[in-house]
Scaffold this motif. Structure first.
Motif, PDB file in Angstrom:
ATOM      1  N   LYS A  37      44.314  82.292  12.287  1.00  0.00           N
ATOM      2  CA  LYS A  37      42.883  82.133  12.505  1.00  0.00           C
ATOM      3  C   LYS A  37      42.234  81.129  12.826  1.00  0.00           C
ATOM      4  N   ASN A  38      41.218  81.233  13.403  1.00  0.00           N
ATOM      5  CA  ASN A  38      40.228  80.078  14.282  1.00  0.00           C
ATOM      6  C   ASN A  38      41.017  79.154  14.245  1.00  0.00           C
ATOM      7  N   SER A  39      42.438  78.489  15.452  1.00  0.00           N
ATOM      8  CA  SER A  39      42.817  77.680  15.502  1.00  0.00           C
ATOM      9  C   SER A  39      42.080  75.981  16.512  1.00  0.00           C
ATOM     10  N   TYR A  40      41.937  74.885  15.795  1.00  0.00           N
ATOM     11  CA  TYR A  40      41.352  74.327  15.933  1.00  0.00           C
ATOM     12  C   TYR A  40      42.081  73.526  17.761  1.00  0.00           C
ATOM     13  N   VAL A  41      40.928  73.723  19.153  1.00  0.00           N
ATOM     14  CA  VAL A  41      41.809  73.062  19.754  1.00  0.00           C
ATOM     15  C   VAL A  41      40.832  71.834  20.466  1.00  0.00           C
ATOM     16  N   ASN A  42      41.442  70.566  20.425  1.00  0.00           N
ATOM     17  CA  ASN A  42      40.867  69.161  20.459  1.00  0.00           C
ATOM     18  C   ASN A  42      40.348  69.542  22.259  1.00  0.00           C
ATOM     19  N   HIS A  43      39.115  68.588  22.480  1.00  0.00           N
ATOM     20  CA  HIS A  43      38.469  68.984  23.937  1.00  0.00           C
ATOM     21  C   HIS A  43      38.780  66.976  23.734  1.00  0.00           C
ATOM     22  N   PRO A  44      38.800  66.403  25.048  1.00  0.00           N
ATOM     23  CA  PRO A  44      38.482  65.027  25.040  1.00  0.00           C
ATOM     24  C   PRO A  44      36.867  65.078  25.257  1.00  0.00           C
ATOM     25  N   PRO A  45      36.827  63.193  24.508  1.00  0.00           N
ATOM     26  CA  PRO A  45      35.072  62.778  24.461  1.00  0.00           C
ATOM     27  C   PRO A  45      34.725  63.652  26.094  1.00  0.00           C
ATOM     28  N   ASN A  46      33.515  63.499  26.242  1.00  0.00           N
ATOM     29  CA  ASN A  46      32.534  63.782  27.374  1.00  0.00           C
ATOM     30  C   ASN A  46      32.593  62.116  27.604  1.00  0.00           C
ATOM     31  N   PRO A  47      32.141  61.781  29.416  1.00  0.00           N
ATOM     32  CA  PRO A  47      31.479  61.505  30.128  1.00  0.00           C
ATOM     33  C   PRO A  47      30.636  59.995  29.525  1.00  0.00           C
ATOM     34  N   PRO A  48      31.182  58.876  28.848  1.00  0.00           N
ATOM     35  CA  PRO A  48      29.497  58.348  28.780  1.00  0.00           C
ATOM     36  C   PRO A  48      28.676  58.319  29.203  1.00  0.00           C
ATOM     37  N   ILE A  49      27.147  57.826  28.485  1.00  0.00           N
ATOM     38  CA  ILE A  49      26.035  57.763  29.211  1.00  0.00           C
ATOM     39  C   ILE A  49      25.561  56.205  29.614  1.00  0.00           C
ATOM     40  N   VAL A  50      25.731  55.975  30.587  1.00  0.00           N
ATOM     41  CA  VAL A  50      25.759  54.347  30.669  1.00  0.00           C
ATOM     42  C   VAL A  50      24.406  53.704  31.787  1.00  0.00           C
ATOM     43  N   GLU A  51      23.081  53.370  30.863  1.00  0.00           N
ATOM     44  CA  GLU A  51      22.031  53.084  31.422  1.00  0.00           C
ATOM     45  C   GLU A  51      21.440  51.524  31.372  1.00  0.00           C
ATOM     46  N   GLY A  52      21.121  51.472  32.066  1.00  0.00           N
ATOM     47  CA  GLY A  52      20.862  49.710  32.621  1.00  0.00           C
ATOM     48  C   GLY A  52      20.140  49.309  33.257  1.00  0.00           C
ATOM     49  N   PRO A  53      19.505  47.893  33.847  1.00  0.00           N
ATOM     50  CA  PRO A  53      19.468  47.438  34.988  1.00  0.00           C
ATOM     51  C   PRO A  53      20.563  47.729  36.198  1.00  0.00           C
ATOM     52  N   LEU A  54      19.508  47.905  37.621  1.00  0.00           N
ATOM     53  CA  LEU A  54      20.738  48.455  38.510  1.00  0.00           C
ATOM     54  C   LEU A  54      20.389  47.324  39.530  1.00  0.00           C
TER      55      LEU A  54
END
Length: 244
Positions: A37-54
């Motif tokens: 019951k309710n077996s856990y399924v792992n998902h990969p992390p989301n792509p990080p949000i990168v912020e900084g000067p261009l």
């Protein structure tokens, strides 16, 4: 016959009911069918949000923020960020999802760089790289500061006072070494004072000076080094005969 048909229909309805719920069948270590019951399924992390000067200049450090997100709210144990010239990373203590890290990077060559990052969750699963952040780096300050020793300056000094001009720097007693340093690019960050190659003092504010009052006897090489905020440096040195 009717009882058997009723029994078969009942079993089919029960099976469909179980399959439509959050339960499903799997196998135990003996290969026997068991109900999980309710077996856990792992998902990969989301792509990080990168912020900084261009846009930036060479030889100057810039701050970039990296926000780590995991869809399962798992702890994250590593990250990599590709600045286009080097890849920096860390296997770190567990970091909660939705944490923002602050990183700094300096480019030494002008050009266009794609900055991207990825993270790894506590199960060892890497996520995808983030969408590249395009950063344009232009040629920055490459000119070192100008530094000049003001005191001592070819004279006879007694107890920090210039008594008369002299062909060499002759100091009797203590003296306050005074330096002028300027930089038209990124400004002067500090001035360092050395005697015989040994660092004696760092001064971060104008007027730049150092009190040389330790007892000395003989000939010494007095060196000053000035640095700007992007790492350019220049030095000046003189010979000082100091007594007491």
């Amino acid at each position: 016959m009717e009882n058997r048909l009723f029994y078969v229909m009942f079993c089919m309805i029960l099976l469909l009911s179980l399959c439509s719920s959050e339960n499903y069948f799997t196998k135990n270590v003996k290969g026997e069918g068991v109900l999980a019951k309710n077996s856990y399924v792992n998902h990969p992390p989301n792509p990080p949000i990168v912020e900084g000067p261009l846009v930036g200049l060479t030889r100057k450090a810039y701050q970039y923020n990296l926000t780590l997100i995991d869809p399962d709210n798992d702890l994250l144990i590593g990250y990599e960020i590709d600045f286009g010239d080097t890849i920096e990373g860390s296997s770190c203590c567990p970091i909660p999802s939705n944490t923002t890290l602050t990183l700094y990077h300096m480019w030494y060559n002008p050009g266009v760089y794609n900055v991207k990052a990825r993270t790894k969750d506590g199960h060892g699963l890497w996520g995808n790289w983030s969408t590249p952040l395009t950063v344009t780096i232009m040629e920055g300050d490459t000119v070192p500061p100008v530094v000049h020793m003001l005191k001592p300056n070819k004279g006879l000094y007694l107890s920090n006072k210039r008594i008369l001009p002299f062909p060499m720097n002759l100091v009797i007693g203590g003296i306050t070494v005074e330096v002028e340093a300027v930089d038209e690019g990124s400004d002067v960050s500090r001035v360092e004072f050395y005697v015989q190659g040994s660092l004696k003092e760092r001064d971060y504010t104008t007027p730049y000076s150092w009190d040389w009052y330790e007892k000395s006897l003989g000939r010494y090489v007095l060196t000053v080094k000035a640095y700007d905020f992007v790492g350019n440096q220049v030095s000046d040195e003189i010979i000082v005969w100091k007594f007491f």
